[in-house]
Motif scaffolding. Structure first.
Motif, short mmCIF file in Angstrom:
data_model
loop_
_atom_site.label_atom_id
_atom_site.label_comp_id
_atom_site.label_asym_id
_atom_site.label_seq_id
_atom_site.Cartn_x
_atom_site.Cartn_y
_atom_site.Cartn_z
N TYR A 31 10.38 -14.01 30.40
CA TYR A 31 10.73 -14.90 29.29
C TYR A 31 10.22 -14.41 27.94
CZ TYR A 31 13.54 -18.19 31.73
OH TYR A 31 14.60 -18.75 32.41
N GLU A 32 9.21 -13.56 27.95
CA GLU A 32 8.80 -12.94 26.68
C GLU A 32 9.92 -12.02 26.19
OE1 GLU A 32 6.32 -13.86 25.00
OE2 GLU A 32 4.97 -14.81 26.45
N LEU A 33 10.57 -11.29 27.12
CA LEU A 33 11.70 -10.44 26.77
C LEU A 33 12.88 -11.28 26.28
CD1 LEU A 33 13.05 -7.62 26.72
CD2 LEU A 33 13.71 -8.01 29.11
N ILE A 34 13.13 -12.40 26.96
CA ILE A 34 14.21 -13.30 26.54
C ILE A 34 13.94 -13.82 25.12
CG2 ILE A 34 15.23 -15.57 26.99
CD1 ILE A 34 14.89 -14.85 30.03
N ALA A 35 12.69 -14.16 24.84
CA ALA A 35 12.33 -14.61 23.48
C ALA A 35 12.59 -13.50 22.46
CB ALA A 35 10.86 -15.04 23.44
N ASP A 36 12.32 -12.25 22.84
CA ASP A 36 12.61 -11.12 21.95
C ASP A 36 14.11 -11.00 21.70
OD1 ASP A 36 9.93 -10.48 21.77
OD2 ASP A 36 10.02 -8.86 23.25
N HIS A 37 14.92 -11.19 22.75
CA HIS A 37 16.38 -11.13 22.59
C HIS A 37 16.86 -12.26 21.67
CE1 HIS A 37 17.31 -7.80 25.14
NE2 HIS A 37 16.83 -8.35 26.24
N CYS A 38 16.28 -13.45 21.82
CA CYS A 38 16.62 -14.56 20.93
C CYS A 38 16.32 -14.20 19.48
CB CYS A 38 15.87 -15.82 21.31
SG CYS A 38 16.46 -16.65 22.81
N ALA A 39 15.15 -13.61 19.26
CA ALA A 39 14.75 -13.23 17.90
C ALA A 39 15.70 -12.18 17.32
CB ALA A 39 13.31 -12.71 17.90
N ASP A 40 16.15 -11.25 18.17
CA ASP A 40 17.07 -10.21 17.73
C ASP A 40 18.42 -10.80 17.33
OD1 ASP A 40 17.92 -7.41 17.39
OD2 ASP A 40 19.16 -7.79 19.15
N VAL A 41 18.94 -11.72 18.14
CA VAL A 41 20.21 -12.37 17.79
C VAL A 41 20.06 -13.20 16.52
CG1 VAL A 41 21.93 -14.07 18.53
CG2 VAL A 41 21.09 -12.35 20.15
N ARG A 42 18.95 -13.93 16.43
CA ARG A 42 18.71 -14.75 15.24
C ARG A 42 18.69 -13.90 13.96
NH1 ARG A 42 16.15 -19.77 15.66
NH2 ARG A 42 16.11 -19.68 13.39
N GLU A 43 18.10 -12.73 14.05
CA GLU A 43 18.04 -11.84 12.90
C GLU A 43 19.45 -11.46 12.43
OE1 GLU A 43 16.17 -7.49 12.38
OE2 GLU A 43 14.74 -8.97 13.15
N GLN A 44 20.38 -11.36 13.40
CA GLN A 44 21.74 -10.96 13.07
C GLN A 44 22.61 -12.12 12.55
OE1 GLN A 44 23.51 -7.98 15.98
NE2 GLN A 44 21.79 -8.73 17.22
N VAL A 45 22.28 -13.35 12.93
CA VAL A 45 23.14 -14.48 12.55
C VAL A 45 22.56 -15.39 11.48
CG1 VAL A 45 24.30 -14.53 14.79
CG2 VAL A 45 22.27 -15.97 14.42
N ASP A 46 21.23 -15.42 11.34
CA ASP A 46 20.63 -16.34 10.37
C ASP A 46 21.14 -16.04 8.96
OD1 ASP A 46 19.21 -17.86 12.13
OD2 ASP A 46 17.29 -16.83 11.82
N GLY A 47 21.57 -17.10 8.28
CA GLY A 47 22.06 -16.96 6.91
C GLY A 47 23.54 -16.66 6.81
N ALA A 48 24.20 -16.41 7.94
CA ALA A 48 25.64 -16.13 7.91
C ALA A 48 26.42 -17.39 7.55
CB ALA A 48 26.11 -15.59 9.26
N ASP A 49 27.46 -17.23 6.75
CA ASP A 49 28.33 -18.36 6.41
C ASP A 49 29.41 -18.58 7.45
OD1 ASP A 49 27.07 -18.92 3.91
OD2 ASP A 49 28.13 -17.20 3.03
N GLU A 50 29.82 -17.47 8.12
CA GLU A 50 30.97 -17.53 9.00
C GLU A 50 30.73 -16.69 10.25
OE1 GLU A 50 35.15 -17.50 7.24
OE2 GLU A 50 35.08 -15.53 8.23
N ILE A 51 31.02 -17.26 11.40
CA ILE A 51 30.93 -16.54 12.67
C ILE A 51 32.32 -16.54 13.30
CG2 ILE A 51 29.92 -16.43 14.98
CD1 ILE A 51 27.80 -16.02 12.90
N ARG A 52 32.77 -15.35 13.71
CA ARG A 52 34.06 -15.24 14.40
C ARG A 52 33.81 -14.72 15.81
NH1 ARG A 52 38.73 -10.72 13.41
NH2 ARG A 52 40.33 -11.60 14.79
N VAL A 53 34.50 -15.30 16.78
CA VAL A 53 34.39 -14.88 18.17
C VAL A 53 35.78 -14.53 18.69
CG1 VAL A 53 33.73 -15.53 20.52
CG2 VAL A 53 32.40 -16.37 18.57
#
Length: 319
Positions: A126-148
């Motif tokens: 779960y420490e690794l999972i927390a690191d993955h969460c932090a990595d994704v957050r770094e990429q999405v935080d502050g974004a106005d628009e997300i496309r999937v």
């Protein structure tokens, strides 16, 4: 101890020692019911080796998710430093859980947990999972628009507005904090969304979809306008009879970060956490940063998504 009990030991140690970080001078309450006893007993065994102040409280399974447990169960939760609740029906959205957190307990609920989901989702770092969460957050935080987009036909754009992404890491080390286990996702309740999403993974009431089976949803201005599946459409329409358009609210965009989950098994609790998947939910978002209350929250898991934040493709864990 049966073979399955032995299999439960490692995941139980992860939950108690890594996710909750139980200390010898702390009290721990394991809350379980008649149908989840093997998981509850294994968690109790691990906890009682760490602290002399461990208890296990068992009661008949509740009738509904979010139903209040008996008063003695609520009292045990509020009186403990650490609470783990493997139960048939969820205690996440109950006064008992809220009051336990307010009293300073740190709580992990494991709603509808099965032995398969417990061993798959908690046989993880779960420490690794927390690191993955932090990595994704770094990429999405502050974004106005997300496309999937995704191979099965998903192409949907979310307007994030003033909403903030949140992380469910499974690391519950602070007083008054709670998490679901198994954990591992970054999620947001978007302000609006338009496009199509096509579920080809897991969605209730169907569970794990067959190869080639898909559920299609059309979305305009933050509301679902068309649903291909009769069963899900009926569920949404019944809720809409009660609360109106709130039932059709596009409630959540989530990105799975649990790289220990490599195959979908048909459990929404587990499959929505799978690394490299996206889930989109319809209905209630009041509990995740939105402002819509509805009696439903239906998650659908999408395989092999590509996610863009303000036009830039994300590097997703597990892909």
């Amino acid at each position: 101890m049966s073979a399955s009990d032995t299999d439960l030991r490692g995941p139980a140690e992860t939950a108690v020692e890594q996710c909750l970080a139980l200390e010898p001078d702390e009290s721990c309450a394991i809350i379980t019911d008649d149908k989840r006893e093997p998981i509850g007993e294994t968690l109790y065994e691990v906890a009682s080796e760490i602290t002399d102040d461990a208890v296990i409280v068992r009661y008949p399974p509740g009738e509904t998710h979010g139903g209040e447990p008996p008063a003695p169960v609520a009292a045990a939760m509020a009186g403990a430093d650490v609470v783990l609740a493997p139960t048939t029906k969820s205690l996440s959205h109950t006064r008992a859980r809220t009051e336990a957190n307010e009293a300073g307990a740190r709580v992990a609920t494991l709603p509808g947990i099965t032995e398969e989901v417990f061993t798959t989702g908690l046989d993880a770092d779960y420490e690794l999972i927390a690191d993955h969460c932090a990595d994704v957050r770094e990429q999405v935080d502050g974004a106005d628009e997300i496309r999937v987009t995704a191979p099965a036909g998903t192409d949907i754009t979310f307007g994030i507005g003033d909403r903030e992404f949140r992380s469910d890491t499974g690391i519950v080390h602070e007083a008054g904090v709670m998490s679901n286990l198994p954990a591992g996702e970054v999620f947001v309740s978007p302000e609006t969304a338009t496009g199509t999403f096509v579920v080809d993974g897991t969605m209730m009431p169907h569970g794990l979809l067959d190869d080639g089976q898909t559920l299609s949803f059309e979305v305009e201005d933050g509301f679902v306008t068309d649903i291909s599946d009769d069963d899900i459409r009926e569920t949404v329409e019944n809720a809409a009879d009660e609360v109106g358009d709130a039932a059709r609210n596009l409630a959540e965009l989530g990105i799975g970060t649990n790289v220990a989950v490599t195959e979908l098994v048909g459990s929404v609790l587990l499959d929505e956490k799978a690394g490299g998947t996206v889930h989109i939910a319809v209905g209630d978002d009041a509990g995740i940063g939105g402002d819509v209350e509805a009696p439903i929250h239906l998650d659908g898991i999408i395989r092999e998504p590509t996610v863009y934040a303000d036009g830039k493709e994300l590097d997703l864990p597990g892909q």
